[in-house]
Design a protein around this motif. Structure first.
Motif, PDB file in Angstrom:
ATOM      1  N   ALA A  33      56.744  33.910   4.943  1.00 34.11           N
ATOM      2  CA  ALA A  33      56.667  35.123   5.763  1.00 34.11           C
ATOM      3  C   ALA A  33      56.178  36.304   4.938  1.00 34.11           C
ATOM      4  N   ALA A  34      56.643  36.388   3.676  1.00 34.90           N
ATOM      5  CA  ALA A  34      56.210  37.481   2.802  1.00 34.90           C
ATOM      6  C   ALA A  34      54.725  37.369   2.485  1.00 34.90           C
ATOM      7  N   VAL A  35      54.253  36.165   2.151  1.00 38.61           N
ATOM      8  CA  VAL A  35      52.838  35.968   1.837  1.00 38.61           C
ATOM      9  C   VAL A  35      51.976  36.288   3.051  1.00 38.61           C
ATOM     10  N   THR A  36      52.409  35.856   4.220  1.00 36.15           N
ATOM     11  CA  THR A  36      51.651  36.117   5.448  1.00 36.15           C
ATOM     12  C   THR A  36      51.521  37.608   5.705  1.00 36.15           C
ATOM     13  N   ALA A  37      52.619  38.348   5.485  1.00 36.09           N
ATOM     14  CA  ALA A  37      52.593  39.800   5.715  1.00 36.09           C
ATOM     15  C   ALA A  37      51.645  40.492   4.750  1.00 36.09           C
ATOM     16  N   ILE A  38      51.682  40.086   3.475  1.00 35.12           N
ATOM     17  CA  ILE A  38      50.835  40.738   2.461  1.00 35.12           C
ATOM     18  C   ILE A  38      49.369  40.375   2.678  1.00 35.12           C
ATOM     19  N   ALA A  39      49.087  39.067   2.844  1.00 38.96           N
ATOM     20  CA  ALA A  39      47.701  38.617   2.984  1.00 38.96           C
ATOM     21  C   ALA A  39      47.079  39.100   4.288  1.00 38.96           C
ATOM     22  N   GLY A  40      47.907  39.326   5.308  1.00 35.17           N
ATOM     23  CA  GLY A  40      47.382  39.767   6.594  1.00 35.17           C
ATOM     24  C   GLY A  40      47.222  41.264   6.719  1.00 35.17           C
ATOM     25  N   LEU A  75      51.680  34.860  -6.594  1.00 38.02           N
ATOM     26  CA  LEU A  75      50.582  33.927  -6.844  1.00 38.02           C
ATOM     27  C   LEU A  75      49.835  33.585  -5.559  1.00 38.02           C
ATOM     28  N   HIS A  76      50.569  33.360  -4.466  1.00 34.66           N
ATOM     29  CA  HIS A  76      49.912  33.037  -3.197  1.00 34.66           C
ATOM     30  C   HIS A  76      49.151  34.245  -2.653  1.00 34.66           C
ATOM     31  N   ALA A  77      49.724  35.437  -2.796  1.00 35.64           N
ATOM     32  CA  ALA A  77      49.026  36.642  -2.329  1.00 35.64           C
ATOM     33  C   ALA A  77      47.770  36.885  -3.156  1.00 35.64           C
ATOM     34  N   ILE A  78      47.855  36.636  -4.468  1.00 33.40           N
ATOM     35  CA  ILE A  78      46.679  36.798  -5.334  1.00 33.40           C
ATOM     36  C   ILE A  78      45.622  35.759  -4.990  1.00 33.40           C
ATOM     37  N   ALA A  79      46.040  34.526  -4.678  1.00 31.40           N
ATOM     38  CA  ALA A  79      45.083  33.484  -4.297  1.00 31.40           C
ATOM     39  C   ALA A  79      44.285  33.906  -3.070  1.00 31.40           C
ATOM     40  N   ALA A  80      44.954  34.515  -2.097  1.00 33.51           N
ATOM     41  CA  ALA A  80      44.256  34.997  -0.903  1.00 33.51           C
ATOM     42  C   ALA A  80      43.297  36.130  -1.258  1.00 33.51           C
ATOM     43  N   THR A  81      43.697  36.975  -2.200  1.00 36.66           N
ATOM     44  CA  THR A  81      42.846  38.085  -2.639  1.00 36.66           C
ATOM     45  C   THR A  81      41.587  37.565  -3.333  1.00 36.66           C
ATOM     46  N   LEU A  82      41.754  36.598  -4.233  1.00 36.87           N
ATOM     47  CA  LEU A  82      40.607  36.041  -4.949  1.00 36.87           C
ATOM     48  C   LEU A  82      39.678  35.288  -3.996  1.00 36.87           C
ATOM     49  N   ALA A  83      40.265  34.611  -3.016  1.00 35.85           N
ATOM     50  CA  ALA A  83      39.443  33.881  -2.046  1.00 35.85           C
ATOM     51  C   ALA A  83      38.560  34.827  -1.243  1.00 35.85           C
ATOM     52  N   ALA A  84      38.997  36.069  -1.089  1.00 38.89           N
ATOM     53  CA  ALA A  84      38.209  37.074  -0.369  1.00 38.89           C
ATOM     54  C   ALA A  84      37.197  37.767  -1.281  1.00 38.89           C
ATOM     55  N   GLY A  85      37.080  37.290  -2.536  1.00 42.97           N
ATOM     56  CA  GLY A  85      36.123  37.878  -3.465  1.00 42.97           C
ATOM     57  C   GLY A  85      36.599  39.165  -4.109  1.00 42.97           C
ATOM     58  N   LYS A  86      37.912  39.407  -4.106  1.00 42.62           N
ATOM     59  CA  LYS A  86      38.478  40.639  -4.649  1.00 42.62           C
ATOM     60  C   LYS A  86      39.151  40.380  -6.000  1.00 42.62           C
ATOM     61  N   GLY A 102      61.270  53.605   6.146  1.00 44.41           N
ATOM     62  CA  GLY A 102      60.080  53.130   6.833  1.00 44.41           C
ATOM     63  C   GLY A 102      58.771  53.434   6.136  1.00 44.41           C
ATOM     64  N   ARG A 103      58.783  54.137   5.014  1.00 40.77           N
ATOM     65  CA  ARG A 103      57.531  54.419   4.298  1.00 40.77           C
ATOM     66  C   ARG A 103      56.967  53.149   3.686  1.00 40.77           C
ATOM     67  N   TYR A 104      57.839  52.274   3.197  1.00 41.15           N
ATOM     68  CA  TYR A 104      57.434  50.981   2.667  1.00 41.15           C
ATOM     69  C   TYR A 104      57.931  49.890   3.615  1.00 41.15           C
ATOM     70  N   THR A 105      57.263  48.733   3.582  1.00 43.69           N
ATOM     71  CA  THR A 105      57.689  47.577   4.372  1.00 43.69           C
ATOM     72  C   THR A 105      58.585  46.698   3.514  1.00 43.69           C
ATOM     73  N   LEU A 106      59.784  46.409   4.014  1.00 36.84           N
ATOM     74  CA  LEU A 106      60.757  45.628   3.253  1.00 36.84           C
ATOM     75  C   LEU A 106      60.595  44.147   3.561  1.00 36.84           C
ATOM     76  N   LEU A 107      60.407  43.337   2.511  1.00 35.62           N
ATOM     77  CA  LEU A 107      60.345  41.880   2.608  1.00 35.62           C
ATOM     78  C   LEU A 107      61.516  41.320   1.813  1.00 35.62           C
ATOM     79  N   ARG A 108      62.364  40.509   2.462  1.00 36.55           N
ATOM     80  CA  ARG A 108      63.584  40.025   1.807  1.00 36.55           C
ATOM     81  C   ARG A 108      63.468  38.546   1.462  1.00 36.55           C
ATOM     82  N   LEU A 109      63.939  38.180   0.276  1.00 36.19           N
ATOM     83  CA  LEU A 109      64.097  36.792  -0.143  1.00 36.19           C
ATOM     84  C   LEU A 109      65.566  36.618  -0.499  1.00 36.19           C
ATOM     85  N   CYS A 110      66.323  35.960   0.368  1.00 39.30           N
ATOM     86  CA  CYS A 110      67.785  35.921   0.222  1.00 39.30           C
ATOM     87  C   CYS A 110      68.306  34.598  -0.308  1.00 39.30           C
ATOM     88  N   GLU A 111      67.431  33.630  -0.562  1.00 42.42           N
ATOM     89  CA  GLU A 111      67.888  32.345  -1.085  1.00 42.42           C
ATOM     90  C   GLU A 111      67.034  31.946  -2.268  1.00 42.42           C
TER      91      GLU A 111
END
Length: 719
Positions: A196-203, A225-236, A361-370
């Motif tokens: 869910a966190a990767v989807t939010a960042i990459a999207g 790493l997954h968010a960076i992979a999406a960034t590199l795939a977009a040529g960034k 609400g200025r930042y979007t909170l992504l939680r990893l609880c496990e």
């Protein structure tokens, strides 16, 4: 004739005009060599103007505009201007802080793109070499196929020079290595929270600040790493900031494993000047896919920047404490907003400022609880009361028993004490004398093995006195406990255990820290004794016990951030336990087991702790509910420092929205033979405070400070 408006490394807020007959707008962002008095300085062209700023001045011609580097982009120049304005620091010095040291030299730089090298005729080259010239034969064998400079240098220190000779004679040819989009290797399967966190960042399209708040061991790095992979795939390109140099090598190794074809540039103080310059150029040309570094990396030019990651965003190391006193985390947020891209701020214990931004609400909170590893659970906390309890050399009986249990099971233990040395002070029981530093308002720490007393603030050291300077008593004793004493104590209790101490004293040599980490991962250490160097970012699968000693000293401090720092430190070090399939346990020795901070740690409820702390700060009027700046002064005497600050106070503009407090002595009055004082300024409106500081500083720079050194610290961490 056009004029170059140049930023120079001088303590003046203005830019300097120079004549340049052939100058064009394309010269903006380039290095320029100019005369400045009797010196030749290297500056950066900030503007090209048709008229000088001051027509009455004699304008000297620029010596040369260098074409050897990619020009600094308008976006990075805008970032540097923002830092100069916000942190009230001369623009020329901001610019030169951001540039690698090698670029401040007047000479022409020879920094070429990475190339592949190959023999024009490998068979003929080998046949021309002496049979007994082993190194030359190995190099010729290597050059039978395209290879890189790194591969050539790995053969021998002399191999690269020989290759360049062959290159000059035409026996070897070079070709630029084409930049290819790296294909990431497969990593572990993400759990639902991570996905869910990767989807939010990459999207995300456009600027958005994400707070990735995950418990220790929850797999925040895997999200990066997954968010960076999406960034590199977009040529960034991606920029990753870490707080400490010690975290960089292991993170770089993990990135290289995940992105085997990527150009990953590492920028930190441990990198040689030449290598840092080459990395900066790679990034500026767009040849580097990922830049990984400490706080200064935030200024690295990246023409295709698509994602910024700030790991352990709460860490105080992101705030520079001298010169340009900037917060790399805050500058990174501004840079992401400027570029219109997402930024991820990751932490198990976010700073209260960041948590407040997420809660509001200025930042979007992504939680990893496990925890990311299947079956791994957060460690179980146990508070061990030490008040009126018999301790064995400072250790609770339950602590010693728990270490013995881990030794019997072949598991590792970490004993955490954030105080290096053998003991905090040398003490005379007859007259009460304590060994003090002559240059600082601090005690000298006992280093028993070296028979030295050292000041951990200014570096002063001296031999043990043969007798007490106060009464002549020869029976003086170390008072308190440090990591060296703890190591000796554990060696007495567990003589067969392999004990490894990790602190700044034991890890001084280059490569010693990396070697220690290899020892731990190989299972060749049973008990670790460490300071905050081991508190964050490390994954030791066999470590199942963390015992915390001496934490109570952080409970009662004059600094309003003390509780926040202590919670973060203890939560981070506790997170080293039980990160794999074996359960972890944390034992905390304390005289105050009922303290709310310890209770919050035991409940593993950072949100409740943060909300309680924020409520107290709101009531008391502390950040993030207002904004602060401190004018610091130091002189030979405290009177001189206070007198200067009173003169500064008299210069302060009249603004009802800004409160200016009276000058006071600093918490540590004396440091390195200088007396220090400070003056606090605060306001609930950041814009009003910035305008006040700009007007005030213009007047302060006209004051005659004499021997007083002064500096302004905006958004200070230490008060």
């Amino acid at each position: 004739m056009p004029f170059l408006r140049v930023a120079l490394d001088v303590p003046l807020t203005r830019l300097f005009d120079y004549e340049a007959a052939a100058a064009t707008v394309a010269d903006v962002g380039k290095r320029v060599v100019v005369p400045f008095g009797s010196r030749r300085l290297v500056g950066l062209v900030m503007e090209v103007a048709e008229q000088p700023a001051d027509p009455g001045m004699t304008i000297k011609p620029a010596e040369a505009v260098r074409e050897d580097l990619p020009p600094v982009s308008p976006e990075v120049l805008g970032l540097l201007r923002f830092c100069a304005d916000y942190y009230q620091y001369p623009l020329g010095q901001v610019v030169h802080t951001a540039l690698p040291v090698r670029f401040r030299e007047p000479g022409e730089l020879q920094l070429t793109r990475p190339c592949a090298y190959e023999a024009r005729d490998a068979v003929a080259l080998q046949a021309s070499l002496p049979k007994r010239a082993a190194m030359q034969q190995r190099l010729a064998d290597l050059l039978a196929r395209p290879c890189t400079e790194v591969e050539i240098r790995a053969i021998s220190p002399a191999a690269w020079k020989l290759c360049r000779d062959w290159l000059a004679s035409g026996e070897v040819i070079s070709r630029p290595i084409p930049l290819q989009a790296p294909a990431p290797s497969h990593g572990p399967v993400l759990n639902q929270e991570q996905q869910a966190a990767v989807t939010a960042i990459a999207g995300c399209s456009g600027f958005q600040a994400f707070l990735l708040n995950g418990i220790t061991g929850s797999g925040k790095t895997e999200v990066y790493l997954h968010a960076i992979a999406a960034t590199l795939a977009a040529g960034k390109q991606a920029l990753v900031l870490v707080p400490e140099i010690n975290l960089t090598p292991q993170l770089q190794a993990r990135f290289q494993l995940r992105f085997p074809g990527a150009e990953i540039v590492s920028l930190h103080s441990g990198v040689a000047d030449g290598e840092r310059a080459r990395g900066w150029v790679q990034a500026a040309r767009g040849d580097a896919h990922i830049v990984l570094g400490t706080r200064l990396s935030v200024f690295t030019p990246l023409p295709r920047l698509g994602l910024v990651v700030v790991d352990e965003e709460h860490d105080g190391s992101f705030k520079q404490q001298d010169g340009l006193r900037y917060s790399a985390r805050d500058v990174a947020v501004y840079r992401a907003r400027q570029a219109g891209i997402p930024i991820v701020l990751g932490s198990a214990t976010p700073s209260l400022e960041t948590w407040h931004n997420a809660s509001s609400g200025r930042y979007t909170l992504l939680r990893l609880c496990e925890r990311a590893v299947a079956g791994a659970q957060p460690p179980r906390w146990t508070l061990l009361p030490t008040r009126r309890q018999p301790l064995q050399d400072g250790l609770h009986a339950r602590t010693l028993a728990a270490i013995a249990e881990r030794l019997a099971r072949g598991e590792q233990s970490l004993i955490f004490l954030n105080r290096r040395g053998y003991a905090p002070v040398m003490h005379c029981s007859e007259c009460g004398w304590l060994a003090a530093c002559n240059r600082c308002s601090a005690r000298l720490t006992v280093h028993l093995r070296e028979h030295r007393l050292r000041c951990h603030h200014c570096g002063w050291e001296e031999r043990f006195p043969p007798v007490c300077p106060g009464c002549g008593n020869s029976d003086m004793k170390p008072l308190g406990q440090g990591t060296q004493r703890l190591e000796a104590t554990l060696a007495e209790h567990f003589p067969k255990a392999r004990i490894l101490r990790i602190d700044r004293d034991s890890m001084r040599l280059k490569g010693s820290f990396e070697s220690a980490l290899e020892t731990i991962h190989a299972g060749e250490a049973d008990i670790l004794v460490g300071t905050q160097m081991l508190a964050k970012g490390h994954d030791f699968p066999a470590l199942t016990l963390v015992a915390v000693v001496g934490a109570d000293s952080g409970l009662y401090s004059a600094d309003f951030r003390a509780s926040e720092r202590l919670y973060a430190q203890l939560a981070q070090v506790a997170g080293r336990a039980g990160r794999a399939d074996k359960p972890g346990e944390v034992l905390l020795q304390t005289d105050f087991p009922e303290h709310p901070l310890y209770q919050a740690l035991q409940d593993d409820d950072y949100a409740a702790f943060a909300e309680t702390e924020l409520a107290e700060r709101r009531q008391a009027g502390f950040p993030p509910f207002l904004h602060q700046a401190i004018l610091r002064a130091e002189a030979d005497t405290l009177t001189e420092a206070i007198t200067f600050l009173r003169q500064a106070l008299a210069q302060a503009p009249d603004d009802a929205a800004v409160t200016v407090w009276d000058p006071v002595a600093a918490n540590m009055v004396r440091l390195a033979s200088r007396e220090r004082a400070q003056l606090l300024v605060q306001s609930t409106a950041r814009s009003r405070l910035s305008a006040f500081l700009a007007q005030w500083l213009a007047g302060l720079r006209q004051l005659r400070a004499g021997k007083v050194r002064w500096a302004l610290d905006v958004d200070p961490l230490d008060i």
